[in-house]
Design an enzyme around this catalytic site. Structure first.
Site, PDB file in Angstrom:
ATOM      1  N   ALA A  61       0.831  -1.199   0.000  1.00  0.00           N
ATOM      2  CA  ALA A  61       0.000   0.000   0.000  1.00  0.00           C
ATOM      3  C   ALA A  61       0.869   1.254   0.000  1.00  0.00           C
ATOM      4  CB  ALA A  61      -0.917  -0.002   1.218  1.00  0.00           C
ATOM      5  N   GLY A 106      -0.103  -5.457   0.313  1.00  0.00           N
ATOM      6  CA  GLY A 106      -1.132  -5.500  -0.712  1.00  0.00           C
ATOM      7  C   GLY A 106      -0.670  -6.179  -1.982  1.00  0.00           C
ATOM      8  N   GLU A 109      -1.142  -9.774  -1.326  1.00  0.00           N
ATOM      9  CA  GLU A 109      -2.584 -10.030  -1.322  1.00  0.00           C
ATOM     10  C   GLU A 109      -3.149 -10.043  -2.742  1.00  0.00           C
ATOM     11  OE1 GLU A 109      -4.339  -8.236   2.755  1.00  0.00           O
ATOM     12  OE2 GLU A 109      -3.104  -6.839   1.597  1.00  0.00           O
ATOM     13  N   GLU A 129       2.487  -6.145   7.398  1.00  0.00           N
ATOM     14  CA  GLU A 129       1.635  -5.145   8.056  1.00  0.00           C
ATOM     15  C   GLU A 129       1.831  -5.095   9.569  1.00  0.00           C
ATOM     16  OE1 GLU A 129      -0.489  -6.295   4.225  1.00  0.00           O
ATOM     17  OE2 GLU A 129       0.611  -7.354   5.815  1.00  0.00           O
TER      18      GLU A 129
END
Length: 255
Positions: A61, A106, A109, A129
């Protein structure tokens, strides 16, 4: 554009294009959702490659963007974040991630949303994270555990550590490792082969497997049974069986 969709010979390439690290900011997330839905709708897209370029898949992110968001802002945004990734996961066609360099947070993911993952031998994947005082928010706690099992997923999520391509392969986080220069070519070849297959049967297979992972065995079997019987109404089934009887297995040409 931070994400593009390029289509050739039945294969759509969803390419992240936000240098230098393909950080997944809000605009990129929204664009990803838009193009995933376009790939879903387009008949000329029969398989999809997710690619971040030769150097990096996606490093996660946009932390600077997230840093200024308070609780209320993230409550409002979190669903849209997940929805953008879910749009990729629900493309009803074969999807392969071509992972080069970093696929973290991300980025990891996003790779998890694919049906198959081909990684460069220099790739690094992980869910860091926890090192920010957070947990994965775009499906990492759910898709990662379903893919590699809860204890292995917890190890990666709890520690935030990065894994190299060889360990990712051993964990089942990626499915194949190739030299860095060959990643996109290998992913495109995988997609191109399936783009020539029976589109409705491939959609049925993907939905049956994915639904089965999210429900109980009896429900999963019911989904499989419904699709299996329904495929007997398709031209592809007629073509496939006719070719098998006349020429043997693996010779059918599907439209």
């Amino acid at each position: 554009m931070t994400v593009t969709l390029e289509v050739a010979e039945g294969v759509g390439t969803l390419r992240l294009a936000r240098p230098p690290m393909n950080a997944l900011d809000v605009a990129t997330q929204d664009r990803l959702k838009e193009l995933a839905e376009e790939a879903t709708a387009r008949a000329d897209v029969r398989a999809v490659v997710i690619y971040g370029g030769e150097k990096v898949f996606a490093a996660g992110a946009d932390i600077k963007e997230m840093q200024v968001m308070d609780h209320a802002a993230m409550v409002s945004r979190a669903r849209a974040l997940q929805d953008s990734f879910t749009a990729v996961a629900r493309i009803p066609k074969p999807v392969v991630a071509a992972v080069t360099g970093y696929a973290l947070g991300g980025g990891c993911e996003l790779a998890l949303c694919a049906d198959y993952r081909i990684a460069a031998d220099n790739a690094k994947l992980g869910q860091p994270e926890i090192l920010l005082g957070l947990i994965p928010g775009a499906g990492g706690t759910q898709r990662l555990a379903r893919l590699i099992g809860p204890s292995r997923a917890k190890d990666l999520i709890f520690t935030g550590r990065q894994v190299r391509a060889d360990e990712a392969l051993a964990l089942g986080l990626v499915d194949r490792v190739v030299p860095a220069a060959e990643v996109y070519e290998a992913a495109h070849a995988w997609a191109a082969r399936l783009a020539q297959g029976p589109a409705i049967a491939l959609r049925a297979a993907k939905e049956a497997v994915d639904t089965g992972l999210e429900t109980d065995l009896d429900t999963g079997l019911a989904v499989e049974r419904t699709w299996f019987a329904g495929l007997f109404a398709t031209e592809d089934r007629e073509r496939g069986m006719r070719s098998f009887v006349a020429e043997g297995p693996g010779k059918a040409k599907f439209l």
